[in-house]
Design a protein around this motif. Structure first.
Motif, PDB file in Angstrom:
ATOM      1  N   MET A   1       0.827  -1.170   0.000  1.00  0.00           N
ATOM      2  CA  MET A   1       0.000   0.000   0.000  1.00  0.00           C
ATOM      3  C   MET A   1       0.875   1.239   0.000  1.00  0.00           C
ATOM      4  SD  MET A   1      -3.171  -0.270   2.553  1.00  0.00           S
ATOM      5  CE  MET A   1      -3.150  -1.986   2.995  1.00  0.00           C
ATOM      6  N   ALA A   2       0.532   2.195  -0.790  1.00  0.00           N
ATOM      7  CA  ALA A   2       1.273   3.444  -0.830  1.00  0.00           C
ATOM      8  C   ALA A   2       0.590   4.454   0.074  1.00  0.00           C
ATOM      9  CB  ALA A   2       1.324   3.969  -2.259  1.00  0.00           C
ATOM     10  N   PHE A   3       1.385   5.248   0.757  1.00  0.00           N
ATOM     11  CA  PHE A   3       0.848   6.256   1.652  1.00  0.00           C
ATOM     12  C   PHE A   3       1.256   7.613   1.128  1.00  0.00           C
ATOM     13  CE2 PHE A   3       0.781   8.909   5.458  1.00  0.00           C
ATOM     14  CZ  PHE A   3      -0.466   8.605   5.957  1.00  0.00           C
ATOM     15  N   GLU A   4       0.303   8.487   0.958  1.00  0.00           N
ATOM     16  CA  GLU A   4       0.556   9.834   0.452  1.00  0.00           C
ATOM     17  C   GLU A   4       0.700  10.751   1.656  1.00  0.00           C
ATOM     18  OE1 GLU A   4       1.705  12.381  -1.985  1.00  0.00           O
ATOM     19  OE2 GLU A   4       0.836  10.654  -2.976  1.00  0.00           O
ATOM     20  N   ALA A   5       1.938  11.005   2.064  1.00  0.00           N
ATOM     21  CA  ALA A   5       2.198  11.782   3.272  1.00  0.00           C
ATOM     22  C   ALA A   5       1.624  13.188   3.196  1.00  0.00           C
ATOM     23  CB  ALA A   5       3.699  11.836   3.537  1.00  0.00           C
ATOM     24  N   ALA A   6       1.711  13.817   2.037  1.00  0.00           N
ATOM     25  CA  ALA A   6       1.225  15.187   1.902  1.00  0.00           C
ATOM     26  C   ALA A   6      -0.279  15.267   2.154  1.00  0.00           C
ATOM     27  CB  ALA A   6       1.557  15.731   0.517  1.00  0.00           C
ATOM     28  N   LEU A   7      -0.997  14.228   1.785  1.00  0.00           N
ATOM     29  CA  LEU A   7      -2.445  14.227   1.981  1.00  0.00           C
ATOM     30  C   LEU A   7      -2.847  13.554   3.286  1.00  0.00           C
ATOM     31  CD1 LEU A   7      -3.581  13.210  -1.615  1.00  0.00           C
ATOM     32  CD2 LEU A   7      -3.475  15.500  -0.643  1.00  0.00           C
ATOM     33  N   GLY A   8      -1.912  12.805   3.870  1.00  0.00           N
ATOM     34  CA  GLY A   8      -2.217  12.094   5.102  1.00  0.00           C
ATOM     35  C   GLY A   8      -3.182  10.935   4.887  1.00  0.00           C
ATOM     36  N   MET A   9      -3.161  10.377   3.688  1.00  0.00           N
ATOM     37  CA  MET A   9      -4.082   9.283   3.398  1.00  0.00           C
ATOM     38  C   MET A   9      -3.469   8.299   2.412  1.00  0.00           C
ATOM     39  SD  MET A   9      -6.725  11.440   1.014  1.00  0.00           S
ATOM     40  CE  MET A   9      -7.594  10.088   0.304  1.00  0.00           C
ATOM     41  N   GLU A  10      -4.075   7.165   2.315  1.00  0.00           N
ATOM     42  CA  GLU A  10      -3.608   6.115   1.415  1.00  0.00           C
ATOM     43  C   GLU A  10      -4.091   6.390  -0.002  1.00  0.00           C
ATOM     44  OE1 GLU A  10      -4.312   1.383   0.921  1.00  0.00           O
ATOM     45  OE2 GLU A  10      -4.627   2.297   2.868  1.00  0.00           O
ATOM     46  N   ARG A  11      -3.208   6.183  -0.977  1.00  0.00           N
ATOM     47  CA  ARG A  11      -3.597   6.291  -2.387  1.00  0.00           C
ATOM     48  C   ARG A  11      -4.171   4.965  -2.845  1.00  0.00           C
ATOM     49  NH1 ARG A  11       1.322   7.227  -5.635  1.00  0.00           N
ATOM     50  NH2 ARG A  11       2.502   6.725  -3.802  1.00  0.00           N
ATOM     51  N   LEU A  12      -4.842   5.004  -3.980  1.00  0.00           N
ATOM     52  CA  LEU A  12      -5.284   3.746  -4.574  1.00  0.00           C
ATOM     53  C   LEU A  12      -4.056   3.056  -5.162  1.00  0.00           C
ATOM     54  CD1 LEU A  12      -8.686   4.836  -6.094  1.00  0.00           C
ATOM     55  CD2 LEU A  12      -8.267   3.570  -3.989  1.00  0.00           C
ATOM     56  N   CYS A  13      -4.222   2.014  -5.901  1.00  0.00           N
ATOM     57  CA  CYS A  13      -3.109   1.159  -6.298  1.00  0.00           C
ATOM     58  C   CYS A  13      -2.031   1.869  -7.125  1.00  0.00           C
ATOM     59  CB  CYS A  13      -3.621  -0.066  -7.045  1.00  0.00           C
ATOM     60  SG  CYS A  13      -4.524   0.299  -8.537  1.00  0.00           S
ATOM     61  N   THR A  14      -0.814   1.354  -6.984  1.00  0.00           N
ATOM     62  CA  THR A  14       0.332   1.875  -7.713  1.00  0.00           C
ATOM     63  C   THR A  14       0.669   0.935  -8.870  1.00  0.00           C
ATOM     64  OG1 THR A  14       1.956   0.660  -6.402  1.00  0.00           O
ATOM     65  CG2 THR A  14       1.299   2.835  -5.574  1.00  0.00           C
ATOM     66  N   ILE A  15       1.501   1.406  -9.777  1.00  0.00           N
ATOM     67  CA  ILE A  15       1.918   0.579 -10.908  1.00  0.00           C
ATOM     68  C   ILE A  15       2.627  -0.678 -10.412  1.00  0.00           C
ATOM     69  CG2 ILE A  15       3.541   0.478 -12.846  1.00  0.00           C
ATOM     70  CD1 ILE A  15       2.671   3.292 -13.578  1.00  0.00           C
ATOM     71  N   ARG A  16       3.451  -0.546  -9.399  1.00  0.00           N
ATOM     72  CA  ARG A  16       4.160  -1.721  -8.861  1.00  0.00           C
ATOM     73  C   ARG A  16       3.196  -2.740  -8.272  1.00  0.00           C
ATOM     74  NH1 ARG A  16       9.299   1.193  -6.038  1.00  0.00           N
ATOM     75  NH2 ARG A  16      10.401   1.640  -7.967  1.00  0.00           N
ATOM     76  N   GLU A  17       2.178  -2.262  -7.554  1.00  0.00           N
ATOM     77  CA  GLU A  17       1.190  -3.184  -6.990  1.00  0.00           C
ATOM     78  C   GLU A  17       0.418  -3.906  -8.093  1.00  0.00           C
ATOM     79  OE1 GLU A  17      -0.060  -1.082  -2.789  1.00  0.00           O
ATOM     80  OE2 GLU A  17      -0.927  -0.315  -4.645  1.00  0.00           O
ATOM     81  N   ILE A  18       0.054  -3.155  -9.130  1.00  0.00           N
ATOM     82  CA  ILE A  18      -0.663  -3.751 -10.263  1.00  0.00           C
ATOM     83  C   ILE A  18       0.215  -4.804 -10.927  1.00  0.00           C
ATOM     84  CG2 ILE A  18      -1.720  -3.306 -12.514  1.00  0.00           C
ATOM     85  CD1 ILE A  18      -2.117  -0.369 -11.466  1.00  0.00           C
ATOM     86  N   LEU A  53      -9.830  -4.577  -9.380  1.00  0.00           N
ATOM     87  CA  LEU A  53      -9.799  -5.486  -8.235  1.00  0.00           C
ATOM     88  C   LEU A  53      -9.059  -4.865  -7.049  1.00  0.00           C
ATOM     89  CD1 LEU A  53     -10.309  -8.359  -7.080  1.00  0.00           C
ATOM     90  CD2 LEU A  53      -8.060  -8.949  -7.969  1.00  0.00           C
ATOM     91  N   LEU A  54      -7.877  -4.328  -7.299  1.00  0.00           N
ATOM     92  CA  LEU A  54      -7.087  -3.742  -6.213  1.00  0.00           C
ATOM     93  C   LEU A  54      -7.786  -2.534  -5.600  1.00  0.00           C
ATOM     94  CD1 LEU A  54      -3.484  -3.992  -7.681  1.00  0.00           C
ATOM     95  CD2 LEU A  54      -4.393  -5.235  -5.725  1.00  0.00           C
ATOM     96  N   ASN A  55      -8.358  -1.686  -6.432  1.00  0.00           N
ATOM     97  CA  ASN A  55      -9.040  -0.503  -5.914  1.00  0.00           C
ATOM     98  C   ASN A  55     -10.278  -0.886  -5.119  1.00  0.00           C
ATOM     99  OD1 ASN A  55      -7.156   1.268  -6.901  1.00  0.00           O
ATOM    100  ND2 ASN A  55      -8.305   1.756  -8.741  1.00  0.00           N
ATOM    101  N   GLU A  56     -11.026  -1.888  -5.581  1.00  0.00           N
ATOM    102  CA  GLU A  56     -12.194  -2.348  -4.832  1.00  0.00           C
ATOM    103  C   GLU A  56     -11.786  -2.875  -3.464  1.00  0.00           C
ATOM    104  OE1 GLU A  56     -14.183  -5.219  -7.249  1.00  0.00           O
ATOM    105  OE2 GLU A  56     -14.893  -3.713  -8.672  1.00  0.00           O
ATOM    106  N   GLU A  57     -10.680  -3.624  -3.411  1.00  0.00           N
ATOM    107  CA  GLU A  57     -10.191  -4.153  -2.135  1.00  0.00           C
ATOM    108  C   GLU A  57      -9.839  -3.016  -1.182  1.00  0.00           C
ATOM    109  OE1 GLU A  57      -6.879  -6.653  -3.049  1.00  0.00           O
ATOM    110  OE2 GLU A  57      -8.123  -8.235  -3.905  1.00  0.00           O
TER     111      GLU A  57
END
Length: 68
Positions: A1-18, A53-57
């Motif tokens: 899971m990627a964490f977007e520090a500037a927003l303080g929240m988790e992003r949806l899936c990354t290219i590496r995760e896909i 699939l990843l975004n739904e999860e």
């Protein structure tokens, strides 16, 4: 899971995760998402299905967290 520090929240899936989930290379995933002619239709379909699939999860996990 990627964490977007500037927003303080988790992003949806990354290219590496896909790439990891679809068992493809990151460059192939990138080309598929950019709609490159070098990528076969079957591969592009696999990448898009994996993204969904990843975004739904992640969305379901976030909903459970917020819902208590």
């Amino acid at each position: 899971m990627a964490f977007e520090a500037a927003l303080g929240m988790e992003r949806l899936c990354t290219i590496r995760e896909i790439a990891q989930k679809a068992e493809l290379g990151a460059a192939t995933v990138h080309r598929a998402l950019k709609n490159s002619r070098e990528v076969r239709a079957e591969t592009r379909r696999l990448v898009l299905e994996t993204v969904c699939l990843l975004n739904e999860e992640k969305i379901a996990r976030a909903a459970r967290f917020v819902g208590g």
